[in-house]
Design an enzyme around this catalytic site. Structure first.
Site, PDB file in Angstrom:
ATOM      1  N   TYR A 178       1.778 -57.584 -29.369  1.00  0.00           N
ATOM      2  CA  TYR A 178       3.141 -58.069 -29.654  1.00  0.00           C
ATOM      3  C   TYR A 178       3.566 -57.515 -31.007  1.00  0.00           C
ATOM      4  CZ  TYR A 178       6.897 -61.346 -30.960  1.00  0.00           C
ATOM      5  OH  TYR A 178       8.079 -61.905 -31.385  1.00  0.00           O
TER       6      TYR A 178
ATOM      7  N   LYS B 121       4.029 -61.576 -42.922  1.00  0.00           N
ATOM      8  CA  LYS B 121       3.204 -62.787 -43.080  1.00  0.00           C
ATOM      9  C   LYS B 121       2.635 -62.944 -44.483  1.00  0.00           C
ATOM     10  CE  LYS B 121       2.201 -62.749 -38.122  1.00  0.00           C
ATOM     11  NZ  LYS B 121       2.745 -63.963 -37.505  1.00  0.00           N
TER      12      LYS B 121
ATOM     13  N   ASP C 277       0.227 -51.684 -36.563  1.00  0.00           N
ATOM     14  CA  ASP C 277       0.973 -52.920 -36.799  1.00  0.00           C
ATOM     15  C   ASP C 277       0.008 -53.926 -37.418  1.00  0.00           C
ATOM     16  OD1 ASP C 277       2.977 -55.236 -34.779  1.00  0.00           O
ATOM     17  OD2 ASP C 277       2.290 -55.269 -36.860  1.00  0.00           O
TER      18      ASP C 277
HETATM   19  P1  KE4 Z   1       7.933 -61.722 -37.181  1.00  0.00           P
HETATM   20  O1  KE4 Z   1       9.245 -61.035 -36.786  1.00  0.00           O
HETATM   21  O2  KE4 Z   1       7.661 -62.959 -36.352  1.00  0.00           O
HETATM   22  O3  KE4 Z   1       7.832 -61.974 -38.678  1.00  0.00           O
HETATM   23  O4  KE4 Z   1       6.749 -60.689 -36.867  1.00  0.00           O
HETATM   24  C1  KE4 Z   1       6.620 -60.149 -35.574  1.00  0.00           C
HETATM   25  C2  KE4 Z   1       5.191 -59.692 -35.383  1.00  0.00           C
HETATM   26  C3  KE4 Z   1       4.914 -58.340 -35.427  1.00  0.00           C
HETATM   27  N1  KE4 Z   1       3.661 -57.871 -35.282  1.00  0.00           N
HETATM   28  C4  KE4 Z   1       2.622 -58.726 -35.088  1.00  0.00           C
HETATM   29  C5  KE4 Z   1       1.238 -58.182 -34.915  1.00  0.00           C
HETATM   30  C6  KE4 Z   1       2.841 -60.125 -35.030  1.00  0.00           C
HETATM   31  O5  KE4 Z   1       1.795 -60.969 -34.817  1.00  0.00           O
HETATM   32  C7  KE4 Z   1       4.148 -60.623 -35.175  1.00  0.00           C
HETATM   33  C8  KE4 Z   1       4.475 -62.101 -35.087  1.00  0.00           C
HETATM   34  N2  KE4 Z   1       3.399 -62.947 -34.731  1.00  0.00           N
HETATM   35  C9  KE4 Z   1       3.747 -64.188 -34.061  1.00  0.00           C
HETATM   36  C10 KE4 Z   1       2.479 -64.979 -33.764  1.00  0.00           C
HETATM   37  N3  KE4 Z   1       1.580 -64.296 -32.923  1.00  0.00           N
HETATM   38  C11 KE4 Z   1       4.715 -64.997 -34.852  1.00  0.00           C
HETATM   39  C12 KE4 Z   1       4.930 -66.412 -34.356  1.00  0.00           C
HETATM   40  C13 KE4 Z   1       6.291 -66.584 -33.788  1.00  0.00           C
HETATM   41  O6  KE4 Z   1       6.778 -65.669 -33.091  1.00  0.00           O
HETATM   42  O7  KE4 Z   1       6.851 -67.672 -34.021  1.00  0.00           O
END
Ligand code: KE4
Length: 424
Positions: A144, A267, A239
Site C-alpha cells: 500500500y 510517519k 516506499d
Molecule cells: P499517509 O498518506 O497515510 O500518510 O501514507 C500512506 C502510506 C504510504 N506508504 C506506506 C508504506 C504506508 O504504510 C502508508 C500509510 N499506512 C497506513 C497504515 N498501514 C496508514 C493508516 C491509515 O491509512 O489510516
C-alpha cells in the site's frame, strides 16, 4: 470494558463523516464492532473517553516510535508554536529536517518535504515518469502506498497483470499503466522487465511490507528489483513511509545495503504531525519545480510545527540509538506470542523486522499477499477483541503491522504475552 461513550460518539460521528472516521483503517472494519474514541495518550498507553487504559501497539500506525507525549517533542512543538504556526515561506527548520534525513539515508542527496505519505509516493511516481519519459509503474500485491489513483490498483496474480482499478473513481486510464506483481517473486520481476522494460518508469516497493501484515522482502527479491530497474533505465522507489527510521535509523535500505533511486518517507519524520517526504539522487530530484519542470507544491509543506516535531524525533533517535533495545523488546514479544500459540495449539507465525511485526494466524510462513490473505481472519478478530478487553490495543486488521516504542517496557511485553495466551 465499558465503551458507552465511544458508542455514542461513534453514532454521532457517522452522521458527520463517512463511516464515522477520517481514515478507513481506524474504523475497525477488519474486526467488526465499533472503534473506541481516544481521549489522550501518555508513553506507551492510550486512554479512551470511557476511561479505559490500553497498552498501545498501533502508535498512530507507526509515527510514535518514542511513545506518546515525549517531553522533547512537546517542548519543540511548543517553542515552534510560540514563534508562529505557519508562514508559507522558507525556514531554517526545513533545512535542519532535510539535513537530518540526508545524513541518515545514504541514497537521499536531495529531499522535498510534503504533508503525507500519499503525497510523497504520488510525487515520486510523477517524478519518475517525468525523469524517464516513460508511462508504466510496477507495484506489488499487498503493498500500500497511500491513496494515489495509479497505485490503487487491484492485486494481480503472480504474472504481471495490467492493473484494474481498486476503487470506484479510479479510472481504467489511471490504472492502465500500472503492472501488479506478486511480492517476493523474482521470476515475475525478471519476466515483466524483459517484456516491458523499455516503457517502465519505476518500480515502487515496500522493502519490508507493513500493509499485508509485516512481510520482509527477501534480499534476492530486492536485489533482483534493483538490478532489473538499473538494467533498463527505470527508477527504483523504496516506499519507506513506514520503515523509514523504524526498522533502522537509515531505514530498511540501510539493513539490506541497497540504494534505491528515490525513497518516500512519512510517519516518524513528523513525530506524530503531518510530514511526508520524497528524496533521492540529486540528478533526479533536481527535475522537481522550481529546479526542474516536474510540478509539485503544498501550502503547509515543511510547516514549522511539523518540522519541529520531526527534528526533535529524529535527533532523539540519532543521539540515543534505541534500535538495539527495540530489537530486544520486539524479539521478546514475537517469541512470547509464538510460544503462547504453541501452548494453546493455535497455528501462528510472526512476520517481523525490528520493532514492526504481525501475528498471522496461519500454519505456514507468509511471503506474499496470496499467503497473507489466506490467514484466519475470524480468529484474528476474536483475538483482537479479547486483547482489547485485556487492555491491549492492537491494529484493527490482520493486514497491518504492530509497533513497539521506546516507551514500552519488558513488563509491558510480558503482560502482553500473558494476555495473548488467554486471548487466542
Ligand atoms: P499517509 O498518506 O497515510 O500518510 O501514507 C500512506 C502510506 C504510504 N506508504 C506506506 C508504506 C504506508 O504504510 C502508508 C500509510 N499506512 C497506513 C497504515 N498501514 C496508514 C493508516 C491509515 O491509512 O489510516
Amino acid at each position: 470494558m465499558n465503551h458507552e461513550k465511544s458508542h455514542k460518539a461513534f453514532e454521532r460521528a457517522r452522521q458527520l463523516m463517512p463511516g464515522g472516521v477520517n481514515s478507513p483503517a481506524r474504523a475497525f472494519g477488519g474486526v467488526g464492532g465499533e472503534p473506541v474514541f481516544i481521549d489522550r495518550a501518555e508513553g506507551a498507553h492510550l486512554f479512551d473517553i470511557d476511561g479505559n487504559r490500553y497498552l498501545d501497539y498501533v502508535g498512530s500506525w507507526g509515527p510514535m516510535i518514542l511513545g506518546h507525549g515525549h517531553p522533547g517533542v512537546i517542548a519543540a512543538i511548543d517553542a515552534a508554536l510560540r514563534r508562529g504556526a505557519s508562514f508559507g515561506a522558507p525556514t531554517l527548520a526545513e533545512n535542519q529536517l532535510a539535513e537530518l534525513i540526508i545524513e541518515a539515508v545514504p541514497s537521499i542527496e536531495r529531499v522535498r518535504l510534503v504533508n503525507s505519505g500519499t503525497e510523497a509516493t504520488m510525487s515520486a511516481v510523477r517524478l519518475a515518469r517525468g525523469f524517464t519519459g516513460r508511462p508504466k509503474i510496477v507495484k506489488f500485491a499487498g503493498n500500500y502506498h497511500g491513496h494515489v489513483d495509479s497505485l490503487l490498483v487491484a492485486a494481480g496474480s503472480s504474472a504481471a497483470t495490467l492493473g484494474a482499478p481498486d476503487s470506484p473513481g479510479v479510472t481504467e486510464a489511471a490504472a492502465r499503466d500500472t503492472l501488479v506483481l506478486r511480492y517476493n517473486d523474482v521470476d515475475a520481476v525478471q519476466a515483466v522487465f524483459a517484456q516491458h522494460g523499455s516503457t517502465i518508469a519505476a518500480a515502487i516497493v515496500e522493502p519490508v511490507v507493513g500493509n499485508m501484515g509485516c512481510v520482509p522482502g527477501s534480499l534476492e527479491f530486492l536485489n533482483a528489483l534493483r538490478q532489473a530497474t538499473a538494467r533498463c533505465g527505470a527508477l527504483l522507489i523504496f516506499d519507506e513511509v513506514m520503515t523509514g527510521f523504524r526498522v533502522a535509523y537509515g531505514g530498511a535500505q540501510s539493513r539490506v545495503g541497497i540504494r534505491p533511486d528515490l525513497t518516500t518517507l512519512g510517519k516518524i519524520i513528523g513525530g506524530g504531525l503531518p510530514v511526508g517526504a520524497y528524496g533521492g539522487r540529486a540528478d533526479v530530484m533536481d527535475r522537481v519545480l522550481p529546479a526542474g519542470k516536474v510540478f509539485q507544491a503544498g501550502t503547509l509543506s515543511g510547516n514549522p510545527l511539523a518540522t519541529a516535531a520531526g527534528i526533535a524525533t529524529l535527533t532523539t533517535l540519532r543521539d540515543t540509538d534505541p534500535y538495539p533495545w527495540l530489537e530486544q523488546l520486539s524479539d521478546r514479544l514475537a517469541r512470547g506470542l509464538l510460544a503462547a500459540g504453541q501452548r494453546r495449539g493455535v497455528a501462528c507465525r510472526v512476520g517481523r523486522c525490528g520493532s514492526m511485526m504481525t501475528l498471522f494466524f496461519s500454519d505456514r510462513s507468509i511471503t506474499n499477499w496470496d499467503e497473507a490473505s489466506a490467514c484466519d481472519r475470524r480468529r484474528f478478530a476474536t483475538f483482537f477483541w479479547n486483547m482489547l478487553d485485556r487492555g491491549v490495543y492492537l491494529p484493527c486488521s490482520p493486514f497491518e503491522a504492530m509497533f513497539v516504542s521506546t516507551a514500552h517496557t519488558s513488563e509491558d511485553i510480558d503482560a502482553t504475552v500473558a494476555a495473548a495466551a488467554e486471548s487466542m
